[in-house]
Design a protein around this motif. Structure first.
Motif, PDB file in Angstrom:
ATOM      1  N   ILE A  48     -46.271  78.469  49.893  1.00 57.12           N
ATOM      2  CA  ILE A  48     -45.378  78.908  48.810  1.00 57.12           C
ATOM      3  C   ILE A  48     -45.065  80.387  48.955  1.00 57.12           C
ATOM      4  CG2 ILE A  48     -45.180  79.277  46.318  1.00 57.12           C
ATOM      5  CD1 ILE A  48     -46.901  76.794  45.909  1.00 57.12           C
ATOM      6  N   GLU A  49     -46.096  81.197  49.191  1.00 64.04           N
ATOM      7  CA  GLU A  49     -45.903  82.647  49.275  1.00 64.04           C
ATOM      8  C   GLU A  49     -45.048  83.034  50.471  1.00 64.04           C
ATOM      9  OE1 GLU A  49     -49.503  84.863  49.031  1.00 64.04           O
ATOM     10  OE2 GLU A  49     -49.820  84.381  46.901  1.00 64.04           O
ATOM     11  N   LYS A  50     -45.064  82.236  51.520  1.00 63.97           N
ATOM     12  CA  LYS A  50     -44.262  82.532  52.706  1.00 63.97           C
ATOM     13  C   LYS A  50     -42.870  81.908  52.644  1.00 63.97           C
ATOM     14  CE  LYS A  50     -48.071  83.429  55.842  1.00 63.97           C
ATOM     15  NZ  LYS A  50     -48.736  83.108  57.122  1.00 63.97           N
ATOM     16  N   GLY A  96     -41.747  82.976  46.420  1.00 64.33           N
ATOM     17  CA  GLY A  96     -42.979  83.295  47.130  1.00 64.33           C
ATOM     18  C   GLY A  96     -43.339  84.768  47.056  1.00 64.33           C
ATOM     19  N   LEU A  97     -42.341  85.634  47.194  1.00 65.98           N
ATOM     20  CA  LEU A  97     -42.590  87.073  47.099  1.00 65.98           C
ATOM     21  C   LEU A  97     -43.092  87.438  45.705  1.00 65.98           C
ATOM     22  CD1 LEU A  97     -39.484  88.488  49.011  1.00 65.98           C
ATOM     23  CD2 LEU A  97     -41.846  88.492  49.794  1.00 65.98           C
ATOM     24  N   LYS A  98     -42.490  86.840  44.680  1.00 67.94           N
ATOM     25  CA  LYS A  98     -42.908  87.128  43.301  1.00 67.94           C
ATOM     26  C   LYS A  98     -44.337  86.656  43.064  1.00 67.94           C
ATOM     27  CE  LYS A  98     -40.125  86.940  39.818  1.00 67.94           C
ATOM     28  NZ  LYS A  98     -39.234  86.525  38.698  1.00 67.94           N
ATOM     29  N   LEU A  99     -44.665  85.450  43.558  1.00 68.01           N
ATOM     30  CA  LEU A  99     -46.009  84.915  43.383  1.00 68.01           C
ATOM     31  C   LEU A  99     -47.036  85.816  44.066  1.00 68.01           C
ATOM     32  CD1 LEU A  99     -47.875  82.629  42.438  1.00 68.01           C
ATOM     33  CD2 LEU A  99     -47.395  81.459  44.604  1.00 68.01           C
ATOM     34  N   ARG A 100     -46.740  86.234  45.282  1.00 66.26           N
ATOM     35  CA  ARG A 100     -47.664  87.102  46.030  1.00 66.26           C
ATOM     36  C   ARG A 100     -47.862  88.425  45.308  1.00 66.26           C
ATOM     37  NH1 ARG A 100     -48.860  87.317  51.648  1.00 66.26           N
ATOM     38  NH2 ARG A 100     -49.542  89.380  52.339  1.00 66.26           N
ATOM     39  N   GLN A 101     -46.743  88.997  44.824  1.00 69.94           N
ATOM     40  CA  GLN A 101     -46.797  90.277  44.114  1.00 69.94           C
ATOM     41  C   GLN A 101     -47.682  90.174  42.871  1.00 69.94           C
ATOM     42  OE1 GLN A 101     -42.981  91.416  42.643  1.00 69.94           O
ATOM     43  NE2 GLN A 101     -43.821  92.968  41.270  1.00 69.94           N
ATOM     44  N   LYS A 154     -39.926  83.106  61.450  1.00 70.38           N
ATOM     45  CA  LYS A 154     -40.901  84.184  61.647  1.00 70.38           C
ATOM     46  C   LYS A 154     -40.483  85.450  60.912  1.00 70.38           C
ATOM     47  CE  LYS A 154     -42.762  82.599  66.069  1.00 70.38           C
ATOM     48  NZ  LYS A 154     -42.981  82.912  67.493  1.00 70.38           N
ATOM     49  N   LEU A 155     -39.180  85.698  60.849  1.00 70.36           N
ATOM     50  CA  LEU A 155     -38.707  86.861  60.105  1.00 70.36           C
ATOM     51  C   LEU A 155     -39.023  86.709  58.620  1.00 70.36           C
ATOM     52  CD1 LEU A 155     -37.168  89.526  59.922  1.00 70.36           C
ATOM     53  CD2 LEU A 155     -35.053  88.222  59.721  1.00 70.36           C
ATOM     54  N   ILE A 156     -38.824  85.511  58.092  1.00 67.54           N
ATOM     55  CA  ILE A 156     -39.125  85.265  56.685  1.00 67.54           C
ATOM     56  C   ILE A 156     -40.614  85.436  56.422  1.00 67.54           C
ATOM     57  CG2 ILE A 156     -39.186  83.450  54.927  1.00 67.54           C
ATOM     58  CD1 ILE A 156     -36.532  82.453  56.056  1.00 67.54           C
ATOM     59  N   GLU A 157     -41.438  84.980  57.370  1.00 69.28           N
ATOM     60  CA  GLU A 157     -42.885  85.159  57.234  1.00 69.28           C
ATOM     61  C   GLU A 157     -43.246  86.633  57.235  1.00 69.28           C
ATOM     62  OE1 GLU A 157     -46.947  83.858  59.616  1.00 69.28           O
ATOM     63  OE2 GLU A 157     -45.093  82.723  59.879  1.00 69.28           O
ATOM     64  N   LEU A 158     -42.559  87.405  58.072  1.00 72.97           N
ATOM     65  CA  LEU A 158     -42.787  88.851  58.106  1.00 72.97           C
ATOM     66  C   LEU A 158     -42.400  89.497  56.785  1.00 72.97           C
ATOM     67  CD1 LEU A 158     -43.600  91.308  59.830  1.00 72.97           C
ATOM     68  CD2 LEU A 158     -41.226  91.441  60.606  1.00 72.97           C
ATOM     69  N   LEU A 159     -41.289  89.044  56.210  1.00 69.58           N
ATOM     70  CA  LEU A 159     -40.882  89.554  54.900  1.00 69.58           C
ATOM     71  C   LEU A 159     -41.949  89.282  53.849  1.00 69.58           C
ATOM     72  CD1 LEU A 159     -37.136  88.468  54.810  1.00 69.58           C
ATOM     73  CD2 LEU A 159     -37.962  90.807  54.731  1.00 69.58           C
ATOM     74  N   THR A 219     -55.889  76.993  39.499  1.00 67.00           N
ATOM     75  CA  THR A 219     -54.695  76.159  39.334  1.00 67.00           C
ATOM     76  C   THR A 219     -54.848  74.748  39.886  1.00 67.00           C
ATOM     77  OG1 THR A 219     -53.784  76.930  41.446  1.00 67.00           O
ATOM     78  CG2 THR A 219     -53.193  78.186  39.449  1.00 67.00           C
ATOM     79  N   GLY A 220     -55.845  74.542  40.715  1.00 64.16           N
ATOM     80  CA  GLY A 220     -55.990  73.238  41.347  1.00 64.16           C
ATOM     81  C   GLY A 220     -55.038  73.019  42.501  1.00 64.16           C
ATOM     82  N   ILE A 221     -54.372  74.091  42.960  1.00 69.47           N
ATOM     83  CA  ILE A 221     -53.440  74.015  44.093  1.00 69.47           C
ATOM     84  C   ILE A 221     -54.185  74.487  45.342  1.00 69.47           C
ATOM     85  CG2 ILE A 221     -51.222  74.772  45.020  1.00 69.47           C
ATOM     86  CD1 ILE A 221     -50.363  75.380  42.135  1.00 69.47           C
ATOM     87  N   SER A 222     -54.095  73.762  46.418  1.00 69.13           N
ATOM     88  CA  SER A 222     -54.843  74.112  47.625  1.00 69.13           C
ATOM     89  C   SER A 222     -54.422  75.473  48.174  1.00 69.13           C
ATOM     90  CB  SER A 222     -54.632  73.052  48.707  1.00 69.13           C
ATOM     91  OG  SER A 222     -53.302  73.088  49.191  1.00 69.13           O
ATOM     92  N   VAL A 223     -55.348  76.120  48.866  1.00 64.12           N
ATOM     93  CA  VAL A 223     -55.078  77.429  49.467  1.00 64.12           C
ATOM     94  C   VAL A 223     -53.931  77.337  50.472  1.00 64.12           C
ATOM     95  CG1 VAL A 223     -56.015  79.235  50.972  1.00 64.12           C
ATOM     96  CG2 VAL A 223     -57.414  78.292  49.120  1.00 64.12           C
ATOM     97  N   SER A 224     -53.937  76.277  51.288  1.00 62.15           N
ATOM     98  CA  SER A 224     -52.891  76.126  52.309  1.00 62.15           C
ATOM     99  C   SER A 224     -51.511  75.982  51.668  1.00 62.15           C
ATOM    100  CB  SER A 224     -53.191  74.932  53.210  1.00 62.15           C
ATOM    101  OG  SER A 224     -53.237  73.729  52.442  1.00 62.15           O
ATOM    102  N   TYR A 225     -51.445  75.234  50.544  1.00 61.28           N
ATOM    103  CA  TYR A 225     -50.150  75.053  49.871  1.00 61.28           C
ATOM    104  C   TYR A 225     -49.691  76.355  49.216  1.00 61.28           C
ATOM    105  CZ  TYR A 225     -46.415  72.669  47.360  1.00 61.28           C
ATOM    106  OH  TYR A 225     -45.183  72.269  46.912  1.00 61.28           O
ATOM    107  N   LEU A 226     -50.637  77.102  48.622  1.00 56.98           N
ATOM    108  CA  LEU A 226     -50.299  78.409  48.047  1.00 56.98           C
ATOM    109  C   LEU A 226     -49.773  79.351  49.126  1.00 56.98           C
ATOM    110  CD1 LEU A 226     -53.296  79.030  45.600  1.00 56.98           C
ATOM    111  CD2 LEU A 226     -50.894  78.692  44.964  1.00 56.98           C
ATOM    112  N   ASN A 227     -50.391  79.308  50.293  1.00 58.36           N
ATOM    113  CA  ASN A 227     -49.961  80.159  51.398  1.00 58.36           C
ATOM    114  C   ASN A 227     -48.539  79.817  51.823  1.00 58.36           C
ATOM    115  OD1 ASN A 227     -50.514  82.197  53.421  1.00 58.36           O
ATOM    116  ND2 ASN A 227     -50.637  80.529  54.898  1.00 58.36           N
TER     117      ASN A 227
END
Length: 493
Positions: A44-46, A13-18, A105-110, A34-42
């Protein structure tokens, strides 16, 4: 070391966001490509979701990178400290739940601020390296915080010990033979005694071999030490604690769960050997005496057949909860008689006390402390058994006064090492109501510091080092005041 699944998701997720941010793409744009929903991408990134192969391929095409690179564990160099944290599995080892931290929540913060947190992690790692702090030291620090958060009283462990005593033991002074018999009958654990011949094993109390259901106890231990080892082993078995350490004392620490479970088994042992219903009336009786009587306190050791550490540590369980004496500290020192080196090996503060705080790297603890005085007394005079002493410690440059009770003994099975354990109770209105002899003139009173390096008692005869830390602090304060005066002079001109 195998990387934990949660950390693999977070790394991806960090790599994708970067990559997305480097390309200047919004989640909406990447979703359209990509055809991937925004919610699913979010998610993944978290680090909450890990996409299937077809979605990874679509993401790699949109971000113009190879499939293999995207699924690799490599992060941008700027995020190297964070990558090191993830690949070490430290997030899984940290006892975040014990500290009341939601790991999700810590992972989300990361995921939300990886660069800033990467810099923070790097700073923390650098500090730990400078102070030579190992992971196990961090675990023990977390355990102390856990104990302090609960005033070192745990009702579930008290009830478990009482239930065990009711089922299997009727006599509070049950000897080691009886405890070993109960351990064998109820848990199938055989007990043998061995004189550890290898010098490097002399300090060990016991070794447990799970495959053989065998507990090997150092034959040099006293009866009080044997009883604690056996009661602790009963705690591991009765509470079904796993993972757990297999040696006593520590040799290696693999995870915080081992540290926490060892504490639970040790607490169980103390509650089993020193039932609150029996010990509390004894403590209240001693507190009600008009004068300090050290022999009366030493009699408790004989009555319950326990070590000073087991007794005074039990005090830290009971005094805050039952007597309202919440502001107290516990210290354990050891002294090598050959080198005269004194080490603080255990420390705990209850009631949000920050004074005295004895942890000081490479500094000299105040020799006016009764904790250190009793060690010297034990070394200079031939004593068998235990020594007990107490004093009112009036901390220099602080309004705090403590009644400090100290007990010392030779640290068998290594008799060349002496040990003292102390409990200090803040002298306040609650303490005066409970402890009647606090104002008795017979009780010695001493002005004390924390370490020589921080003490303002310049005429102290016991001083063994100059007050370098204090002097530096005073110089910095003087410089700040002079700077403020200079600025004020020009502002007013």
């Amino acid at each position: 070391m195998a990387l934990h699944e949660q950390n693999i998701r977070l790394t991806f997720g960090l790599k994708l966001r970067q990559l997305r941010q480097e390309k200047g793409l919004s989640l909406q744009t990447l979703s359209q490509q990509t055809g991937i929903s925004v919610s699913y991408l979010n998610e993944i990134e978290k680090g909450k979701k890990y996409p299937k192969a077809d979605k990874i391929a679509a993401l790699a095409d949109a971000l113009e990178v190879s499939y293999d690179w995207l699924v690799s564990l490599q992060l941008h160099p700027k995020l190297a400290p964070l990558a090191e944290l993830l690949q070490s599995n430290l997030l899984q080892e940290l006892p975040l739940d014990v500290l009341g931290i939601d790991k999700a929540k810590l992972i989300e913060l990361l995921a939300d601020a990886p660069a800033k947190l990467s810099a923070f992690v790097s700073t923390v790692v650098e500090i730990s390296r400078n102070y030579d702090m190992q992971v196990e030291q961090f675990f023990f620090s977390v355990l102390r915080s856990y104990q302090e958060m609960h005033d070192n009283y745990f009702e579930d462990l008290e009830e478990a010990a009482a239930d065990f005593r009711k089922r299997y033991l009727q006599n509070a002074t049950t000897n080691s033979h009886t405890l070993a018999k109960v351990l064998s009958e109820q848990s199938g654990i055989r007990v043998i005694y061995e004189d550890f011949q290898d010098k490097s094993l002399h300090a060990l109390r016991s070794v447990f071999i799970p495959k053989k259901r065998l507990l090997i106890i150092n034959s040099r231990l006293s009866e009080a030490q044997r009883r604690f080892v056996l009661a602790r082993e009963l705690g591991f078995a009765y509470l079904a604690l796993s993972p757990r350490p297999y040696t006593f004392s520590w040799v290696t620490v693999s995870a915080f769960e081992e540290v926490l479970n060892n504490f639970k088994a040790s607490y169980f042992a103390g509650a089993l050997l020193l039932p609150a219903s029996d010990l509390l009336p004894q403590i209240e009786h001693l507190f009600a005496l008009p004068a300090w009587q050290p022999d009366a306190w030493l009699e408790l050791l004989g009555r319950y057949v326990v070590t000073p550490e087991t007794l005074l540590h039990r005090f830290t369980n009971l005094l805050p909860h039952f007597l309202g004496l919440q502001e107290l500290f516990f210290l354990r020192f050891s002294m090598d008689t050959a080198s005269q080196k004194v080490l603080l090996t255990k420390e705990m503060h209850l009631g949000q006390l920050h004074n005295p705080h004895a942890t000081a790297l490479h500094e000299h603890y105040c020799r006016r402390w009764v904790s250190l005085q009793v060690l010297r007394s034990m070394q200079n005079q031939p004593h068998e058994g235990y020594l007990c002493d107490a004093q009112i410690s009036e901390y220099i440059d602080s309004p705090n006064r403590y009644w400090v009770l100290t007990m010392a003994r030779s640290l068998y099975p290594t008799p060349a090492t002496l040990s003292s354990v102390s409990i200090g109770i803040l002298v306040n209105d609650q303490a005066r109501q409970k402890i009647h002899f606090l104002e008795n003139a017979q009780l010695q009173r001493r002005a004390v510091g924390e370490t020589c390096e921080r003490c303002s008692a310049f005429d102290c005869k016991e001083r063994v080092a100059p007050p370098l830390v204090l002097t530096q602090k005073q110089n910095n304060q003087a410089r700040l005041q002079a700077l403020q005066a200079l600025i004020q002079r020009y502002e007013q001109s």
